[in-house]
Every structure is written in C-alpha cells, then in structure tokens.
Design a protein around this motif. Structure first.
Motif, PDB file in Angstrom:
ATOM      1  N   ARG A  89      55.718  30.030 -43.489  1.00 16.49           N
ATOM      2  CA  ARG A  89      55.268  28.954 -42.608  1.00 16.49           C
ATOM      3  C   ARG A  89      55.084  29.466 -41.189  1.00 16.49           C
ATOM      4  O   ARG A  89      55.659  30.476 -40.786  1.00 16.49           O
ATOM      5  N   ARG A  90      54.302  28.725 -40.427  1.00 16.60           N
ATOM      6  CA  ARG A  90      54.089  29.083 -39.032  1.00 16.60           C
ATOM      7  C   ARG A  90      55.334  28.794 -38.198  1.00 16.60           C
ATOM      8  O   ARG A  90      56.004  27.779 -38.394  1.00 16.60           O
ATOM      9  N   PHE A  91      55.626  29.684 -37.269  1.00 13.71           N
ATOM     10  CA  PHE A  91      56.658  29.430 -36.278  1.00 13.71           C
ATOM     11  C   PHE A  91      56.059  28.549 -35.180  1.00 13.71           C
ATOM     12  O   PHE A  91      54.915  28.743 -34.777  1.00 13.71           O
ATOM     13  N   ASP A  92      56.821  27.588 -34.687  1.00 19.21           N
ATOM     14  CA  ASP A  92      56.323  26.714 -33.629  1.00 19.21           C
ATOM     15  C   ASP A  92      55.945  27.531 -32.402  1.00 19.21           C
ATOM     16  O   ASP A  92      56.639  28.481 -32.019  1.00 19.21           O
ATOM     17  N   GLY A  93      54.832  27.145 -31.771  1.00 20.00           N
ATOM     18  CA  GLY A  93      54.410  27.809 -30.551  1.00 20.00           C
ATOM     19  C   GLY A  93      55.268  27.396 -29.367  1.00 20.00           C
ATOM     20  O   GLY A  93      56.080  26.470 -29.448  1.00 20.00           O
ATOM     21  N   LEU A  94      55.070  28.067 -28.250  1.00 17.21           N
ATOM     22  CA  LEU A  94      55.840  27.775 -27.041  1.00 17.21           C
ATOM     23  C   LEU A  94      55.341  26.535 -26.312  1.00 17.21           C
ATOM     24  O   LEU A  94      55.950  26.100 -25.339  1.00 17.21           O
ATOM     25  N   ARG A  95      54.196  25.983 -26.738  1.00 22.21           N
ATOM     26  CA  ARG A  95      53.669  24.718 -26.213  1.00 22.21           C
ATOM     27  C   ARG A  95      53.379  24.786 -24.710  1.00 22.21           C
ATOM     28  O   ARG A  95      53.598  23.825 -23.974  1.00 22.21           O
ATOM     29  N   LEU A  96      52.878  25.920 -24.258  1.00 21.49           N
ATOM     30  CA  LEU A  96      52.552  26.080 -22.843  1.00 21.49           C
ATOM     31  C   LEU A  96      51.104  25.722 -22.532  1.00 21.49           C
ATOM     32  O   LEU A  96      50.787  25.343 -21.403  1.00 21.49           O
ATOM     33  N   LEU A  97      50.220  25.850 -23.513  1.00 24.59           N
ATOM     34  CA  LEU A  97      48.803  25.603 -23.267  1.00 24.59           C
ATOM     35  C   LEU A  97      48.077  25.391 -24.590  1.00 24.59           C
ATOM     36  O   LEU A  97      48.636  25.607 -25.665  1.00 24.59           O
ATOM     37  N   HIS A  98      46.819  24.951 -24.476  1.00 24.62           N
ATOM     38  CA  HIS A  98      45.960  24.777 -25.639  1.00 24.62           C
ATOM     39  C   HIS A  98      44.951  25.920 -25.707  1.00 24.62           C
ATOM     40  O   HIS A  98      44.557  26.484 -24.682  1.00 24.62           O
ATOM     41  N   ALA A  99      44.516  26.222 -26.919  1.00 16.77           N
ATOM     42  CA  ALA A  99      43.531  27.296 -27.089  1.00 16.77           C
ATOM     43  C   ALA A  99      42.223  26.981 -26.381  1.00 16.77           C
ATOM     44  O   ALA A  99      41.484  27.890 -25.997  1.00 16.77           O
ATOM     45  N   SER A 100      41.913  25.697 -26.189  1.00  9.73           N
ATOM     46  CA  SER A 100      40.653  25.307 -25.557  1.00  9.73           C
ATOM     47  C   SER A 100      40.776  25.083 -24.057  1.00  9.73           C
ATOM     48  O   SER A 100      39.801  24.693 -23.411  1.00  9.73           O
TER      49      SER A 100
END
Length: 337
Positions: free
Chosen positions: A247-258
């Motif tokens: 499974r994917r590890f949660d991202g750091l939630r600092l920004l969006h790819a777009s």
C-alpha cells in the motif's frame, strides 16, 4: 440541468490555458530535478562540459515513474463500476446515490474500483461535476453547476484533500474498501504504487551500472529516487518499498502535484543549481557561489514560499467559514423539521 460548457468565453479560455500551463510545469518539474541531482554526482558535469549526455539520463529516469503509470498502469486497472451522469437529466443527487450504492456493495476483503466519468454532449459541451467526501457526516457530496446532491454512506476514512474534479475528457478512479476506521477511499489506486518505489530506483541504478557503468547507475538511480521523494511531499503518497509493501505510505501533505508555485520553485531551483554546478566544473568559474545562491535561489524561493503560504492560509480560513455555514444551515434544517 444545463451542461457546463468547457473552453467557451474568456473565462473558459483562461481556464484552458491555465490547465495547459500546469500540465507543462508538471511535465518538466521531475525532469529538471533529475538533471539537477545528476549534476551533483562527481564526474557528471565534467563529462557534460565535454559534450557527454549522461546528465540527461538523470532527467529521463526522473520522468520514468509517471511514464510507467500513465502509459501502462492506468490502462490495466480492473474496474468494477462506472459512474456517469444521465444524458437526459444530469442530476447531482442521482450521482451521489449511485456512488453511495457502490459503497454498499463493498464486501470485507473485496474492494471495488469505481471510475468517475463526465458526460460529453458535443464537441465542447460537457457535463462536469465535483465529488467530495464529508467524513464528519459520513456522506458523499456531488456538486454540479452549484447544486449539491448528498447520499449517506457511513463512517469514511478519506485522506486525500479537497474535492475531486471530474472534468473534460475524464475523471479519477476510486478504490473503495472496508477498514478498521470505516469505508476507506483511495484516490487513483493505480497511481504511485509499484512504479514509485525506492527499491525499484535502486534496482534500476544497479541495472544501469551493470550495463553502462557505475556513473550511469548513480545518475539513473538517483534521478528515479528524487521523483519518488518529491511526490511524497504531497497528499497521495507512494508505495515506497514495493515489492515488500503493498500500500501507499501517506504523503507529508505539504502541497498538491498541480500547485503552480511549488512546481515553479522546484524547476527554478533545479535549473539554478544545475547552472552553478556546470559553471564550477570549468577551470575558471564565472559565477560567485555565495551571491548567486542568495539572489538567484534563496530570495526568489523565499518570496514564492511566502506567497504560497499566504494563499494556503486564506484557503484554510475560507474552508472553516464554509464548514461553519454548513453547520448553521444543518442546525436550521433540524430545527424546522
């Protein structure tokens, strides 16, 4: 309900050009990062100064994870259901109920993959909509032309940020499953899985080293790895240690790819550091490292980060106000009923 016309008028043209700009920036950000990290490998910039192209291998390998996803993984995904607006009467409530029905069909250890689609009515006429998951109320919310449709699902475990836009030409897929915290919703289940693995980056580096030499191995492996690590700054995360993890590890939630500003900053910093490294490889460097780093790298980055942080804060405050208004409206409806 009238369809939303895409690409019509000044607003539509601006939106179209803005999306093209974002796509262009997203397309080169990893390539620029790969070139930059390759320039830090001893011997690479010296070879580039003599006309060698090994440095380009870093950029090419940095683009490889998304190439694998968008050219292969996306098309081999198995889908259990498709959600598309009704041609005769596009209705957000019907879409919300259709998506909620897919949750009801989920069985333990038997997840379902659902594909969201827009509806094409003509050359430039599309029915588009947005989907979000209200975890506080356990509801699926579909918004179309400012009209909301809601359907109750139950306890939701949704970790991606914001609404999902189902726009022209296609929408995202969702993986629905049951977990310990209720229904788990995975955004784009085919993306950033096996392709975004640091183990795969190491394997690629080893293969390149065996085929083209140790220098190529370092350049290719680091280029691939920097892409994976950059993506981990966002919300979606990556399956960092495939095949040892599933499974994917949660991202750091600092920004969006777009996000345009972070992407622009990344490209700018990468190119400036690349230029500095290429200059330092010369017998008589022309750039003074200290002032260059201060004025060409740190100052623009600090300014753009400040602008980005201010924008994020304003959006956060606005979201709190929206939630407060929703709560007030819900309390009013309960009082009336």
């Amino acid at each position: 309900m009238p369809a939303r016309r895409s690409g019509a008028g000044r607003g539509g043209c601006f939106t179209l050009h803005w999306r093209r700009y974002l796509s262009a920036v997203k397309g080169i950000v990893h390539f620029a990062s790969g070139l930059c990290v390759a320039s830090f490998v001893p011997g690479v910039v010296e070879q580039a100064a003599q006309g060698g192209l090994l440095i380009a291998l870093g950029g090419a390998c940095a683009m490889l994870p998304d190439t694998l996803d968008f050219r292969f993984a996306k098309f081999i995904e198995r889908r259990d259901a498709d959600i598309i607006p009704d041609r005769a009467y596009p209705n957000p409530q019907a879409l919300a109920e259709a998506l909620a029905h897919q949750f009801a069909l989920v069985q333990p250890k038997q997840p379902r993959v659902v594909q969201l689609h827009p509806l094409r009515l003509g050359v430039v006429n599309w029915v588009t909509y947005a989907v979000r998951f209200d975890s506080a109320r356990g509801e699926v919310v579909v918004t179309m032309n400012g009209v909301e449709g809601r359907a109750h699902v139950g306890t939701l475990d949704y970790r991606y940020d914001g609404a999902l836009e189902v726009i022209e030409l296609g929408g995202p897929s969702l993986r629905l499953s049951r977990g310990t915290r209720g229904y788990c919703v995975e955004f784009l289940p085919w993306h950033r899985q096996w392709s975004h693995s640091l183990v795969l980056a190491a394997a690629l580096g080893l293969a390149l080293a065996m085929a083209l030499g140790s220098l190529a191995g370092w350049v290719g492996g680091l280029g691939y790895a920097v892409h994976v690590l950059e993506d981990q700054l966002g919300y979606l995360g990556s399956n960092l240690f495939w095949p040892f993890t599933r499974r994917r590890f949660d991202g750091l939630r600092l920004l969006h790819a777009s996000d345009a500003i972070p992407n622009t900053v990344t490209v700018w910093v990468s190119l400036m550091l690349l230029l500095l490294n290429l200059d330092r490889a010369q017998e008589m460097p022309l750039i003074a490292s200290g002032p260059f780093l201060g004025f060409a790298v740190l100052a623009p980055v600090a300014l753009l980060i400040a602008i980005y942080a201010r924008r994020k804060w304003r959006r956060y405050v606005a979201s709190l106000e929206v939630e407060r208004n929703r709560d007030v409206l819900a309390e009013s409806e309960d009082a009336v009923s």
